[in-house]
Scaffold this active site. Sequence first.
Site, PDB file in Angstrom:
ATOM      1  N   LEU A  25       0.821  -1.216   0.000  1.00  0.00           N
ATOM      2  CA  LEU A  25       0.000   0.000   0.000  1.00  0.00           C
ATOM      3  C   LEU A  25       0.853   1.262   0.000  1.00  0.00           C
ATOM      4  O   LEU A  25       0.403   2.322  -0.443  1.00  0.00           O
ATOM      5  CB  LEU A  25      -0.920   0.005   1.227  1.00  0.00           C
ATOM      6  N   GLU A  27       5.323   2.723   0.607  1.00  0.00           N
ATOM      7  CA  GLU A  27       6.713   2.471   0.966  1.00  0.00           C
ATOM      8  C   GLU A  27       7.318   3.737   1.541  1.00  0.00           C
ATOM      9  O   GLU A  27       6.911   4.840   1.189  1.00  0.00           O
ATOM     10  CB  GLU A  27       7.523   2.015  -0.255  1.00  0.00           C
ATOM     11  N   GLY A  28       8.284   3.553   2.425  1.00  0.00           N
ATOM     12  CA  GLY A  28       8.904   4.720   3.033  1.00  0.00           C
ATOM     13  C   GLY A  28      10.291   4.429   3.531  1.00  0.00           C
ATOM     14  O   GLY A  28      10.855   3.367   3.262  1.00  0.00           O
ATOM     15  N   PHE A  30      11.339   3.741   6.433  1.00  0.00           N
ATOM     16  CA  PHE A  30      11.456   2.716   7.455  1.00  0.00           C
ATOM     17  C   PHE A  30      10.996   1.342   6.977  1.00  0.00           C
ATOM     18  O   PHE A  30      11.193   0.363   7.669  1.00  0.00           O
ATOM     19  CB  PHE A  30      10.644   3.102   8.696  1.00  0.00           C
ATOM     20  N   LYS A  32       7.650  -0.808   4.669  1.00  0.00           N
ATOM     21  CA  LYS A  32       6.481  -0.844   3.795  1.00  0.00           C
ATOM     22  C   LYS A  32       5.196  -0.993   4.599  1.00  0.00           C
ATOM     23  O   LYS A  32       5.212  -1.441   5.744  1.00  0.00           O
ATOM     24  CB  LYS A  32       6.586  -2.022   2.814  1.00  0.00           C
ATOM     25  N   LYS A  48       2.021  -2.366   8.916  1.00  0.00           N
ATOM     26  CA  LYS A  48       3.207  -1.532   8.718  1.00  0.00           C
ATOM     27  C   LYS A  48       4.412  -2.354   9.161  1.00  0.00           C
ATOM     28  O   LYS A  48       4.524  -2.733  10.327  1.00  0.00           O
ATOM     29  CB  LYS A  48       3.097  -0.247   9.532  1.00  0.00           C
ATOM     30  N   ASP A 142       0.215  17.594  14.453  1.00  0.00           N
ATOM     31  CA  ASP A 142       0.490  17.623  13.009  1.00  0.00           C
ATOM     32  C   ASP A 142      -0.785  17.332  12.227  1.00  0.00           C
ATOM     33  O   ASP A 142      -0.790  16.543  11.286  1.00  0.00           O
ATOM     34  CB  ASP A 142       1.586  16.619  12.648  1.00  0.00           C
TER      35      ASP A 142
END
EC number: 2.7.11.1
Length: 461
Positions: A25, A27-28, A30, A32, A48, A142
């Site tokens: 869904l 990616e980043g 740290f 997926k 996550k 945030d």
Amino acid sequence: MVNGEAEAECTRASLLGRYEIGRTLGEGNFGKVKYARHLATGAHFAIKILDRNKILSLRFDDQIRREIGTLKLLKHPNVVRLHEVAASKTKIYMVLEYVNGGELFDKIAVKGKLSEHEGRRLFQQLIDAVSYCHDKGVYHRDLKPENVLVDRRGNIKISDFGLSALPQHLGNDGLLHTTCGSPNYIAPEVLQNRGYDGSLSDIWSCGVILYVMLVGYLPFDDRNLVVLYQKIFKGDTQIPKWLSPSARDLLRRILEPNPMKRINIAGIKEHEWFQKDYTPVVPYDDDDDNYLDSVLPIKEQIDEAKQEKPTHINAFQLIGMASALDLSGFFEEEDASQRKIRFTSTHSPKDLFDKIENVVTEMGFQVQRGNSKLKVMKNGRGSKNLRNPSSFLVCTEVVELGPSLYVVELKKSHGDPILYRQLCERLSDELGVCKTEQIQRTESLEDDLESFDSGSSLPGF
């Protein structure tokens, strides 16, 4: 330690054995986020999967722990639910509620703006969720449309609590002192480099979200970050006349730059515009999530890593988690490749320039001074050519945000980064801006960006 690792691996195997893992869904930096289906019930989830080594190396262990700890507290229909957590030697697994309608940001981008009826319905859910969080002692810090998800029924879910603050983060004065948030949604008092009430700053962000939903664009926006801060600090925005009088009144009362005069949660809930067709949301029962009681058996490893690795923030973290930028207590890094740093100050421009000039002159730099700008220079090896590789040039500018509050911007045009760091350290000592370890963050950002350019993928969450 071996027994702990074996237990963690068993926990991981047990968790993954209960789910069918599907498509990616997101990616980043740290890891997926994967779509998953619970084999016994058929329920849908988002898992996550985080890389523990990256979390440790990027010094984000506290933020991940904060997100998990916060989500454990929150059980509300309009907050993304954390169902399960497990950790292996190399990964952390967070089983989250699957929200399949995308971001509120996308919904607004497609429609341009929402009707008052639809905007009111979503805003009621947002305020209910934020009110619930505040009652639990959690301040999001945030809030923005990108962090508000929409499910298939069109209801919202607040997500991304990595920057949230809990009661233990309050100072002795009962106020928050760490600046977080995304620039367009940040409250003016957060920019003042003083303590602030987390509930009132969240309310401001909710007001910006409401404005965006009803109007279709941001109330405070500018490509120049300093000008943007000026607009926010002054509450400089126009509320369209085509909105209903009660909607305009509520927006004015929320987007009040003085937090002492700003409407609070109770006042919002009593406002006539908010009250129309309002049915309060009932939180979930406090059912037990026993598997959350043994979250993350990694403290020992993290504490060991803390002793070995210096505190810094690098470019991968900066790009992937841009909302974590500190906008007041330290130099705010807009574009590390341009070597730009900023800080707020209550000193007058004349006092600031006098102090800066004294410091840089003592360090052997030359100074050219104008009305609101100051250039710090050093010619290389006797050359008069400032483009000589050994030369140095920093431009300094002071811009007024409001009464007795200024933004100081230093931009290194070219020159030795070590010399630039020394200059920053001297200025920070003289002006009382930041600590040495925070100066090191700027330096590591600069260095890591150069190495980052050579070959890493762009993170996305």
